[in-house]
Structures are given as structure tokens and as C-alpha cells.
Write a protein that holds these residues in place. Sequence first.
Motif, mmCIF file in Angstrom:
data_model
loop_
_atom_site.group_PDB
_atom_site.id
_atom_site.type_symbol
_atom_site.label_atom_id
_atom_site.label_comp_id
_atom_site.label_asym_id
_atom_site.label_seq_id
_atom_site.Cartn_x
_atom_site.Cartn_y
_atom_site.Cartn_z
ATOM 1 N N ILE A 29 33.705 50.655 -68.367
ATOM 2 C CA ILE A 29 33.887 50.675 -66.917
ATOM 3 C C ILE A 29 34.909 49.615 -66.569
ATOM 4 C CG2 ILE A 29 32.745 50.285 -64.708
ATOM 5 C CD1 ILE A 29 30.143 51.293 -66.092
ATOM 6 N N LEU A 30 35.889 50.000 -65.758
ATOM 7 C CA LEU A 30 36.950 49.070 -65.363
ATOM 8 C C LEU A 30 36.574 48.362 -64.074
ATOM 9 C CD1 LEU A 30 40.214 51.101 -65.971
ATOM 10 C CD2 LEU A 30 39.391 49.149 -67.253
ATOM 11 N N HIS A 31 36.643 47.055 -64.109
ATOM 12 C CA HIS A 31 36.478 46.220 -62.924
ATOM 13 C C HIS A 31 37.814 45.518 -62.723
ATOM 14 C CE1 HIS A 31 32.163 46.914 -63.043
ATOM 15 N NE2 HIS A 31 32.189 46.613 -64.330
ATOM 16 N N GLU A 32 38.263 45.418 -61.510
ATOM 17 C CA GLU A 32 39.577 44.829 -61.219
ATOM 18 C C GLU A 32 39.782 43.489 -61.939
ATOM 19 O OE1 GLU A 32 42.015 46.100 -59.115
ATOM 20 O OE2 GLU A 32 40.848 47.931 -58.875
ATOM 21 N N GLU A 33 38.788 42.595 -61.836
ATOM 22 C CA GLU A 33 38.943 41.249 -62.383
ATOM 23 C C GLU A 33 38.833 41.193 -63.898
ATOM 24 O OE1 GLU A 33 34.673 42.023 -61.482
ATOM 25 O OE2 GLU A 33 36.489 42.192 -60.301
ATOM 26 N N GLU A 34 38.286 42.232 -64.545
ATOM 27 C CA GLU A 34 38.065 42.205 -65.990
ATOM 28 C C GLU A 34 39.011 43.118 -66.762
ATOM 29 O OE1 GLU A 34 34.043 43.370 -66.572
ATOM 30 O OE2 GLU A 34 33.222 41.631 -65.552
ATOM 31 N N GLU A 35 40.035 43.639 -66.141
ATOM 32 C CA GLU A 35 40.873 44.652 -66.781
ATOM 33 C C GLU A 35 41.478 44.192 -68.100
ATOM 34 O OE1 GLU A 35 44.340 47.675 -65.395
ATOM 35 O OE2 GLU A 35 42.775 47.102 -64.001
ATOM 36 N N ASN A 36 41.777 42.904 -68.237
ATOM 37 C CA ASN A 36 42.365 42.405 -69.485
ATOM 38 C C ASN A 36 41.315 41.955 -70.489
ATOM 39 O OD1 ASN A 36 45.013 42.849 -68.656
ATOM 40 N ND2 ASN A 36 45.106 40.886 -67.603
ATOM 41 N N GLU A 37 40.039 42.019 -70.140
ATOM 42 C CA GLU A 37 38.973 41.553 -71.014
ATOM 43 C C GLU A 37 38.178 42.702 -71.625
ATOM 44 O OE1 GLU A 37 36.610 38.584 -69.043
ATOM 45 O OE2 GLU A 37 38.367 37.765 -68.057
ATOM 46 N N LEU A 38 38.794 43.828 -71.856
ATOM 47 C CA LEU A 38 38.106 44.976 -72.438
ATOM 48 C C LEU A 38 37.795 44.715 -73.906
ATOM 49 C CD1 LEU A 38 40.316 47.756 -70.855
ATOM 50 C CD2 LEU A 38 38.009 47.116 -70.165
ATOM 51 N N ILE A 39 36.668 45.251 -74.361
ATOM 52 C CA ILE A 39 36.243 45.030 -75.742
ATOM 53 C C ILE A 39 36.817 46.087 -76.680
ATOM 54 C CG2 ILE A 39 34.232 44.946 -77.272
ATOM 55 C CD1 ILE A 39 32.659 43.882 -74.839
ATOM 56 N N HIS A 40 36.761 47.363 -76.274
ATOM 57 C CA HIS A 40 37.128 48.466 -77.155
ATOM 58 C C HIS A 40 38.428 49.160 -76.776
ATOM 59 C CE1 HIS A 40 33.272 48.132 -79.090
ATOM 60 N NE2 HIS A 40 32.685 48.171 -77.922
ATOM 61 N N HIS A 41 39.157 48.645 -75.810
ATOM 62 C CA HIS A 41 40.379 49.292 -75.349
ATOM 63 C C HIS A 41 41.476 48.259 -75.118
ATOM 64 C CE1 HIS A 41 37.219 52.217 -74.479
ATOM 65 N NE2 HIS A 41 38.141 53.109 -74.788
ATOM 66 N N ASN A 42 42.706 48.745 -74.942
ATOM 67 C CA ASN A 42 43.898 47.903 -74.763
ATOM 68 C C ASN A 42 44.149 47.030 -75.982
ATOM 69 O OD1 ASN A 42 44.711 48.877 -72.331
ATOM 70 N ND2 ASN A 42 43.972 47.156 -71.133
ATOM 71 N N ARG A 43 43.777 47.520 -77.164
ATOM 72 C CA ARG A 43 43.980 46.767 -78.403
ATOM 73 C C ARG A 43 43.851 47.699 -79.600
ATOM 74 N NH1 ARG A 43 40.187 42.286 -77.809
ATOM 75 N NH2 ARG A 43 40.537 42.739 -75.655
ATOM 76 N N ILE A 44 44.122 47.197 -80.766
ATOM 77 C CA ILE A 44 43.892 47.946 -81.994
ATOM 78 C C ILE A 44 42.450 47.636 -82.408
ATOM 79 C CG2 ILE A 44 44.538 48.207 -84.401
ATOM 80 C CD1 ILE A 44 47.404 47.462 -83.544
ATOM 81 N N VAL A 45 41.648 48.694 -82.603
ATOM 82 C CA VAL A 45 40.204 48.548 -82.841
ATOM 83 C C VAL A 45 39.855 48.929 -84.278
ATOM 84 C CG1 VAL A 45 37.930 49.339 -82.064
ATOM 85 C CG2 VAL A 45 39.776 49.110 -80.415
ATOM 86 N N PRO A 46 39.108 48.065 -84.992
ATOM 87 C CA PRO A 46 38.658 48.431 -86.326
ATOM 88 C C PRO A 46 37.535 49.460 -86.246
ATOM 89 C CG PRO A 46 37.811 46.271 -85.730
ATOM 90 C CD PRO A 46 38.696 46.725 -84.616
#
Length: 158
Positions: free
Chosen positions: A140-157
Motif C-alpha cells: 500500500i502506497l502512503h505519500e510519506e512512505e513512497e521511498n521506504e517500500l520493502i518489496h518494490h522500487n528495488r532489485i529483490v532477492p
Amino acid sequence: MDIKFLVNELTMPVKYLKGVGEKRAEILANLGIKQIEDLLQYYPRIYQDRRHIKHIFNLLDGEKETLQGTIIGHHKSRLPRRKIELLKVIISDGTGSASLLFFNQPKMERYLTKGLKLIISGRIRRFRGEIQITDFEYEILHEEEENELIHHNRIVPI
């Protein structure tokens, strides 16, 4: 630090790690992980690049894709001749709409409410003119947490 101490620590059974215990140690043993050293040398099978978010209009059938959208509705149904409830959570990003498929999880309708923004990674399937997403993970995207995603916006093992 003494090298003998480190060797002893690395050869210690994983069941003594905080949060592991007997049951989880058995599961890890099935993967060949018996000692802490084994755990340190257990690398992911693959990595999935979830940095590139696609528009729904550009999703490719059969591929694992990452997209972002807003929930615009729900649709419940029962599969014919089976005791399986199907919940479709319909999302849109302005270029099209797609359905997240939940099987036998009717309570998800309460958690994933209309207007909620999601980022999703999953398998894309086109079925009867509809874009469906199966085998997915979402956040779930929250405006203030958009850069703190755990499983998205990155390369995931994986």
C-alpha cells in the motif's frame, strides 16, 4: 576477537539463533542449512528487478511486471461447480484497468478499499479481454512512505 571463537560460532546449529527454534530449524535443514555458516552461504536463487513501473496499457501477457494503480472497485463471484470464492480487486492507473485475483479470501475486500493506492508485482494474464494479475505481491502506497517500500522500487532477492 579469537579465531577459535568465530569458528565455534559459525559451526553452531541454527536452532540456537534467536527466532529460529526446533520447527524452523527442521525447515532450514531441508534446504541444507544446519549451521550458521550454511545460512551465511545460502544465496537467493534469482533477483527480480522491481524498479521499473509499467503502465497497465503496456503490460505483457505471461510476464512478471510491476505496476502502480488505485483501487476503483471490487467484484465477488463463485467459480462454477467448485467451492471457490473469487474476489477481483480492480485497479486503474489512467491507461487501463486490471484485476488482482484473490481465491477464497473474501476479507481482503475490507482491507483493500476503494481509493487505496497500491504498487504490485505479479504475473500478467489476459483472459477474456481482461488483464488479470496472479501470483503477486503488493504494498500500500502512503505519500510519506513512497521511498521506504520493502518489496518494490528495488532489485529483490527471490
